[in-house]
Enzyme design. Sequence first.
Site, PDB file in Angstrom:
ATOM      1  N   ASN A   9      43.638  37.699  39.206  1.00 16.28           N
ATOM      2  CA  ASN A   9      43.004  36.668  40.023  1.00 16.28           C
ATOM      3  C   ASN A   9      43.863  35.412  39.906  1.00 16.28           C
ATOM      4  O   ASN A   9      43.819  34.722  38.892  1.00 16.28           O
ATOM      5  CB  ASN A   9      41.576  36.411  39.530  1.00 16.28           C
ATOM      6  CG  ASN A   9      40.896  35.295  40.304  1.00 16.28           C
ATOM      7  OD1 ASN A   9      41.451  34.777  41.277  1.00 16.28           O
ATOM      8  ND2 ASN A   9      39.703  34.918  39.877  1.00 16.28           N
ATOM      9  N   LYS A  11      43.564  32.727  41.523  1.00 20.72           N
ATOM     10  CA  LYS A  11      42.794  31.497  41.772  1.00 20.72           C
ATOM     11  C   LYS A  11      43.573  30.590  42.741  1.00 20.72           C
ATOM     12  O   LYS A  11      44.213  31.097  43.659  1.00 20.72           O
ATOM     13  CB  LYS A  11      42.454  30.818  40.442  1.00 20.72           C
ATOM     14  CG  LYS A  11      41.757  31.807  39.492  1.00 20.72           C
ATOM     15  CD  LYS A  11      41.109  31.166  38.303  1.00 20.72           C
ATOM     16  CE  LYS A  11      40.437  32.258  37.458  1.00 20.72           C
ATOM     17  NZ  LYS A  11      39.728  31.713  36.296  1.00 20.72           N
ATOM     18  N   HIS A  93      32.375  35.198  41.778  1.00 23.22           N
ATOM     19  CA  HIS A  93      33.095  34.617  40.631  1.00 23.22           C
ATOM     20  C   HIS A  93      32.338  33.377  40.139  1.00 23.22           C
ATOM     21  O   HIS A  93      31.818  32.605  40.942  1.00 23.22           O
ATOM     22  CB  HIS A  93      34.527  34.248  41.025  1.00 23.22           C
ATOM     23  CG  HIS A  93      35.380  33.962  39.821  1.00 23.22           C
ATOM     24  ND1 HIS A  93      35.303  32.760  39.152  1.00 23.22           N
ATOM     25  CD2 HIS A  93      36.262  34.729  39.150  1.00 23.22           C
ATOM     26  CE1 HIS A  93      36.127  32.805  38.114  1.00 23.22           C
ATOM     27  NE2 HIS A  93      36.723  33.993  38.086  1.00 23.22           N
ATOM     28  N   GLU A  95      33.331  30.600  39.127  1.00 25.53           N
ATOM     29  CA  GLU A  95      33.831  29.316  39.643  1.00 25.53           C
ATOM     30  C   GLU A  95      33.229  29.024  41.017  1.00 25.53           C
ATOM     31  O   GLU A  95      33.025  27.865  41.378  1.00 25.53           O
ATOM     32  CB  GLU A  95      35.369  29.329  39.677  1.00 25.53           C
ATOM     33  CG  GLU A  95      35.930  29.196  38.263  1.00 25.53           C
ATOM     34  CD  GLU A  95      37.306  29.766  38.051  1.00 25.53           C
ATOM     35  OE1 GLU A  95      37.980  30.141  39.038  1.00 25.53           O
ATOM     36  OE2 GLU A  95      37.734  29.848  36.876  1.00 25.53           O
ATOM     37  N   GLU A 167      32.410  38.658  33.109  1.00 29.80           N
ATOM     38  CA  GLU A 167      33.217  37.477  32.792  1.00 29.80           C
ATOM     39  C   GLU A 167      32.315  36.399  32.188  1.00 29.80           C
ATOM     40  O   GLU A 167      31.713  35.608  32.930  1.00 29.80           O
ATOM     41  CB  GLU A 167      33.878  36.923  34.064  1.00 29.80           C
ATOM     42  CG  GLU A 167      34.853  37.871  34.715  1.00 29.80           C
ATOM     43  CD  GLU A 167      35.952  37.121  35.460  1.00 29.80           C
ATOM     44  OE1 GLU A 167      37.122  37.431  35.211  1.00 29.80           O
ATOM     45  OE2 GLU A 167      35.638  36.221  36.258  1.00 29.80           O
ATOM     46  N   GLY A 173      39.317  30.653  31.124  1.00 33.12           N
ATOM     47  CA  GLY A 173      40.252  29.531  31.104  1.00 33.12           C
ATOM     48  C   GLY A 173      40.183  28.697  29.840  1.00 33.12           C
ATOM     49  O   GLY A 173      40.731  27.598  29.791  1.00 33.12           O
ATOM     50  N   SER A 214      40.058  34.824  29.531  1.00 36.30           N
ATOM     51  CA  SER A 214      41.154  34.582  28.577  1.00 36.30           C
ATOM     52  C   SER A 214      41.828  35.873  28.101  1.00 36.30           C
ATOM     53  O   SER A 214      42.221  35.985  26.938  1.00 36.30           O
ATOM     54  CB  SER A 214      40.662  33.751  27.381  1.00 36.30           C
ATOM     55  OG  SER A 214      40.255  32.464  27.820  1.00 36.30           O
TER      56      SER A 214
HETATM   57  P1  13P Z   1      41.325  33.371  32.636  1.00 35.71           P
HETATM   58  O1  13P Z   1      41.961  34.722  32.357  1.00 35.71           O
HETATM   59  O2  13P Z   1      42.273  32.320  33.025  1.00 35.71           O
HETATM   60  O3  13P Z   1      40.396  32.998  31.512  1.00 35.71           O
HETATM   61  O4  13P Z   1      40.384  33.601  33.929  1.00 35.71           O
HETATM   62  C1  13P Z   1      39.533  34.689  33.960  1.00 35.71           C
HETATM   63  C2  13P Z   1      38.957  34.813  35.319  1.00 35.71           C
HETATM   64  O5  13P Z   1      38.183  33.992  35.741  1.00 35.71           O
HETATM   65  C3  13P Z   1      39.390  35.939  36.143  1.00 35.71           C
HETATM   66  O6  13P Z   1      38.629  36.028  37.309  1.00 35.71           O
END
Ligand code: 13P
Length: 263
Positions: A9, A11, A93, A95, A167, A173, A214
């Site tokens: 991903n 982002k 997701h 976010e 997740e 993150g 992460s």
């Molecule tokens: P990180 O691997 O940067 O923690 O992000 C995970 C994520 O949100 C994947 O969709």
Amino acid sequence: MRPLIIAANWKMHTTPADAGDLARTIAARTREPSVVRVICPPYVSLAAVRDAVVGEGVEVGAQNVHHERVGAYTGEVSAPMLVGLATWVIVGHSERRRDAGETDELIGRKLGRALEAGLRPILCVGEQLAEREAGRASEVGARQLEGALAGHDPQVLAEGGLVVAYEPVWAIGTGRNARGVDAAEMAEAIRAVLTGLGWPAETAATLPILYGGSVTSANIAEFLAEPSIDGALVGGASLKPDEMAGIVGRAAVTARARLEVAR
Ligand code: 13P
């Protein structure tokens, strides 16, 4: 046997000018036929990534999709528009739940649009830190799953290739990953929710469940050591070819080991 899936991903990173090069490099560094590789770039880089990975066996996914098929929705992208650009799509997701106020009901509608268009959905669920500390992680996951899957036929979801990504929000993150055993416990809880929703046990057993939060080449083995975890949804590390090579390489080792056990 469920497939091993490593989904990247990206982002809000990369531009159409640099996404193709990055995808090509990652594809070349992760050639493992036993692992399903998916790259999910921003919408505007989908075409560049699709073109860059032709013949590499890497699949392309979008990071979101609108809940309506067509209409007056300025700035939005519908599932039919993604056909030809992507074969996968991330929905729900955290976010987007956080920044766009997406509800479980809305996410359920996105799931419907994805399936109608033949896009393979990766449905994300996961608890906040306070919810985990209060011992409510599996309850939150169950509520998100039940809300998004309500009204969807299990057979249609399974045939549409639904994947669930666990997740935990506090692990995204932050550099603070969940423990493998906790992710496995959530994966079991997710399959139990499905059977509770009327999924036949053998259908629930075919659903791939990924861990995200992460993930790096240094900790992926801890998750793949859990038989109930079928891969990872990778954020930050998925922009680094070295990291992706390590993560996919480890997944290939796991795929071979699981094949041996199944024989
Ligand atoms: P990180 O691997 O940067 O923690 O992000 C995970 C994520 O949100 C994947 O969709």
